[in-house]
Structures are given as C-alpha cells and as structure tokens.
Design a protein around this motif. Structure first.
Motif, PDB file in Angstrom:
ATOM      1  N   ASP A  69       0.829  -1.202   0.000  1.00 28.68           N
ATOM      2  CA  ASP A  69       0.000   0.000   0.000  1.00 28.68           C
ATOM      3  C   ASP A  69       0.863   1.252   0.000  1.00 28.68           C
ATOM      4  O   ASP A  69       0.566   2.222  -0.697  1.00 28.68           O
ATOM      5  N   GLN A  70       1.948   1.224   0.756  1.00 23.34           N
ATOM      6  CA  GLN A  70       2.835   2.388   0.840  1.00 23.34           C
ATOM      7  C   GLN A  70       3.483   2.679  -0.521  1.00 23.34           C
ATOM      8  O   GLN A  70       3.529   3.821  -0.955  1.00 23.34           O
ATOM      9  N   SER A  71       3.974   1.649  -1.179  1.00 22.99           N
ATOM     10  CA  SER A  71       4.609   1.834  -2.481  1.00 22.99           C
ATOM     11  C   SER A  71       3.593   2.301  -3.527  1.00 22.99           C
ATOM     12  O   SER A  71       3.885   3.179  -4.333  1.00 22.99           O
ATOM     13  N   LEU A  72       2.410   1.715  -3.508  1.00 23.35           N
ATOM     14  CA  LEU A  72       1.368   2.121  -4.451  1.00 23.35           C
ATOM     15  C   LEU A  72       1.002   3.585  -4.225  1.00 23.35           C
ATOM     16  O   LEU A  72       0.909   4.371  -5.169  1.00 23.35           O
ATOM     17  N   ARG A  73       0.811   3.961  -2.972  1.00 27.25           N
ATOM     18  CA  ARG A  73       0.466   5.345  -2.627  1.00 27.25           C
ATOM     19  C   ARG A  73       1.561   6.301  -3.113  1.00 27.25           C
ATOM     20  O   ARG A  73       1.268   7.349  -3.690  1.00 27.25           O
ATOM     21  N   LYS A  74       2.809   5.935  -2.903  1.00 25.78           N
ATOM     22  CA  LYS A  74       3.924   6.792  -3.321  1.00 25.78           C
ATOM     23  C   LYS A  74       3.945   6.967  -4.844  1.00 25.78           C
ATOM     24  O   LYS A  74       4.124   8.077  -5.343  1.00 25.78           O
ATOM     25  N   ARG A  75       3.735   5.893  -5.573  1.00 23.85           N
ATOM     26  CA  ARG A  75       3.754   5.968  -7.038  1.00 23.85           C
ATOM     27  C   ARG A  75       2.586   6.800  -7.570  1.00 23.85           C
ATOM     28  O   ARG A  75       2.750   7.634  -8.458  1.00 23.85           O
ATOM     29  N   VAL A  76       1.400   6.558  -7.033  1.00 21.32           N
ATOM     30  CA  VAL A  76       0.214   7.266  -7.505  1.00 21.32           C
ATOM     31  C   VAL A  76       0.321   8.756  -7.172  1.00 21.32           C
ATOM     32  O   VAL A  76       0.148   9.617  -8.043  1.00 21.32           O
ATOM     33  N   ARG A  77       0.615   9.059  -5.934  1.00 25.60           N
ATOM     34  CA  ARG A  77       0.703  10.476  -5.524  1.00 25.60           C
ATOM     35  C   ARG A  77       1.836  11.200  -6.238  1.00 25.60           C
ATOM     36  O   ARG A  77       1.706  12.369  -6.604  1.00 25.60           O
ATOM     37  N   GLY A  78       2.958  10.512  -6.434  1.00 21.94           N
ATOM     38  CA  GLY A  78       4.091  11.120  -7.142  1.00 21.94           C
ATOM     39  C   GLY A  78       3.755  11.470  -8.582  1.00 21.94           C
ATOM     40  O   GLY A  78       4.082  12.557  -9.073  1.00 21.94           O
ATOM     41  N   ALA A  79       3.079  10.568  -9.275  1.00 24.64           N
ATOM     42  CA  ALA A  79       2.705  10.822 -10.670  1.00 24.64           C
ATOM     43  C   ALA A  79       1.693  11.959 -10.763  1.00 24.64           C
ATOM     44  O   ALA A  79       1.785  12.820 -11.650  1.00 24.64           O
ATOM     45  N   ILE A  80       0.735  11.981  -9.848  1.00 25.66           N
ATOM     46  CA  ILE A  80      -0.250  13.073  -9.843  1.00 25.66           C
ATOM     47  C   ILE A  80       0.441  14.405  -9.552  1.00 25.66           C
ATOM     48  O   ILE A  80       0.161  15.421 -10.191  1.00 25.66           O
ATOM     49  N   ALA A  81       1.369  14.411  -8.609  1.00 23.02           N
ATOM     50  CA  ALA A  81       2.094  15.650  -8.279  1.00 23.02           C
ATOM     51  C   ALA A  81       2.894  16.157  -9.484  1.00 23.02           C
ATOM     52  O   ALA A  81       2.917  17.364  -9.751  1.00 23.02           O
ATOM     53  N   LYS A  82       3.542  15.257 -10.220  1.00 17.92           N
ATOM     54  CA  LYS A  82       4.311  15.672 -11.403  1.00 17.92           C
ATOM     55  C   LYS A  82       3.408  16.274 -12.470  1.00 17.92           C
ATOM     56  O   LYS A  82       3.747  17.295 -13.072  1.00 17.92           O
ATOM     57  N   SER A  83       2.272  15.648 -12.711  1.00 20.64           N
ATOM     58  CA  SER A  83       1.391  16.160 -13.769  1.00 20.64           C
ATOM     59  C   SER A  83       0.801  17.520 -13.388  1.00 20.64           C
ATOM     60  O   SER A  83       0.701  18.412 -14.236  1.00 20.64           O
ATOM     61  N   THR A  84       0.421  17.697 -12.124  1.00 18.75           N
ATOM     62  CA  THR A  84      -0.152  18.989 -11.725  1.00 18.75           C
ATOM     63  C   THR A  84       0.921  20.080 -11.687  1.00 18.75           C
ATOM     64  O   THR A  84       0.646  21.230 -12.030  1.00 18.75           O
ATOM     65  N   ALA A  85       2.138  19.718 -11.308  1.00 16.57           N
ATOM     66  CA  ALA A  85       3.229  20.705 -11.323  1.00 16.57           C
ATOM     67  C   ALA A  85       3.477  21.192 -12.746  1.00 16.57           C
ATOM     68  O   ALA A  85       3.678  22.393 -12.977  1.00 16.57           O
ATOM     69  N   ASP A  86       3.448  20.286 -13.706  1.00 23.38           N
ATOM     70  CA  ASP A  86       3.629  20.684 -15.110  1.00 23.38           C
ATOM     71  C   ASP A  86       2.472  21.576 -15.567  1.00 23.38           C
ATOM     72  O   ASP A  86       2.687  22.551 -16.288  1.00 23.38           O
ATOM     73  N   ALA A  87       1.246  21.250 -15.165  1.00 21.29           N
ATOM     74  CA  ALA A  87       0.085  22.050 -15.574  1.00 21.29           C
ATOM     75  C   ALA A  87       0.167  23.461 -15.003  1.00 21.29           C
ATOM     76  O   ALA A  87      -0.239  24.431 -15.664  1.00 21.29           O
ATOM     77  N   ARG A  88       0.687  23.607 -13.817  1.00 20.69           N
ATOM     78  CA  ARG A  88       0.790  24.934 -13.186  1.00 20.69           C
ATOM     79  C   ARG A  88       1.773  25.850 -13.915  1.00 20.69           C
ATOM     80  O   ARG A  88       1.747  27.060 -13.717  1.00 20.69           O
ATOM     81  N   CYS A  89       2.613  25.298 -14.748  1.00 22.24           N
ATOM     82  CA  CYS A  89       3.608  26.091 -15.485  1.00 22.24           C
ATOM     83  C   CYS A  89       3.018  26.821 -16.686  1.00 22.24           C
ATOM     84  O   CYS A  89       3.689  27.631 -17.318  1.00 22.24           O
TER      85      CYS A  89
END
Length: 193
Positions: free
Chosen positions: A85-105
């Motif tokens: 669960d921890q690894s899945l959470r890290k992967r999912v949240r990390g990918a979402i964070a990267k995509s939203t950071a790019d959108a904010r640019c």
C-alpha cells in the motif's frame, strides 16, 4: 458497416493506451471533439517555473463549446498489481504531483489539470484458471487506487469481457482490457488551477 468495424477493433491484439502517454492524450482529444469541443495536442508554449519563462510543450489544450479553455498535462504510469500500500500510494501520488506541477507552469488559461494514466498489470500465475478470483482482484485493485488521496476525480474502464488480455509477445501478465483501441486504464485527474 459500423458493427463490422467494432468486431474488427475487438479482435485486435493491439491497444493504443498500452504504449505510453501520447495515445492516451489522443483519446482525450478525440473525446473533446466528439462532444463538440476543439482540441490541440503537443503544441509549443511558454512555461513558467519559479517565475522564470521558458519554452515547452503542452500535452492537450481544449476549448469548450461555450468558450472556456483548459490545458491538460499528462503522465503515464505502469502499476504492478502486487505492491505494498505504501509503495502504491507513493507511485500514484508522485505521478499526480508531477502532472499537476507541469500544468501549473502554463499561464493564460481558464483551467489547468494534471492527469495520469495508470495501467495495471496482473501476473497470469494464479489467475489463469480462476476468472472469478481475477475479476475480484481487478475490482479490489481499482478500490485500492481510488482510495489514495490526491486526485479530484478517478475514472476507469475494465470491461469483464476484456480483462484477461495478454501482451504480445506474452510476458506472463494480463493487462485488464488490453483489447481494441479503447483506453482501459485508471485515470486520475487533479485540478492545478
């Protein structure tokens, strides 16, 4: 004629969503066009990181019928079915964070979204004879992913008839819904506005 095209698509062992981010963005753009909106993919644009102007590309720009416009920055993430669960959470949240950071640019749009196409894979070992257990595993996996905080919206498509598709060449995994030219993954969408 339409029915024959559907049958041909369903008999295909290839699926655009399986490869990477680009075909998935194309499917989103096609959806926009189908409802009467306009869409532009992979266009050059100024991007701002820490208030410094640079150049880049926007994955998808859509204009709604009423004139509102939005950008989507996409990521693509393979997800193994056997993961803590921890690894899945890290992967999912990390990918979402990267995509939203790019959108904010991106500037000068009404709305900005980060979106991630999550493509799970399930080992054929243990499921080849027990389809009911496999269907339960796919349902449980969807529940695990969508329970992770971080996305504003979750969407998925795993029709039961197509859940046991194999890759070609056979890699020992099922890719739920790996069939035809329709996306069969889990989509996480997050507002970055």
């Amino acid at each position: 004629m339409h029915r024959e095209e559907d049958e041909d698509a369903q008999s295909s062992a290839d699926a655009g969503y399986y490869y990477n981010e680009r075909p998935n963005v194309c499917f989103l753009a096609a959806g926009a066009w189908l409802i009467g909106w306009s869409a532009l993919e992979e266009y050059a644009s100024d991007k701002y990181r820490l208030d410094k102007k640079g150049s880049g590309r926007v994955d998808l720009y859509v204009v709604a019928e009423g004139g509102g416009h939005a950008v989507f920055e996409a990521k693509y993430e393979w997800l193994p079915s056997v993961v803590s669960d921890q690894s899945l959470r890290k992967r999912v949240r990390g990918a979402i964070a990267k995509s939203t950071a790019d959108a904010r640019c991106v500037r000068n749009v009404d709305a900005k979204f980060g979106c991630v196409f999550f493509v799970p894979r399930f080992s054929k070992q243990g499921f080849s004879e027990d389809r009911d257990r496999y269907n339960e595993a796919v349902g449980s996996y969807i529940d695990r992913v969508k329970s992770i905080p971080g996305a504003d919206l979750w969407a998925w498509s795993f029709p039961k008839l197509n859940r046991c598709q194999q890759s070609y060449p056979d890699t020992g995994y099922f890719y739920p819904g790996h069939h035809g030219d329709e996306g069969r993954e889990i989509l996480g969408l997050k507002s970055a506005s």
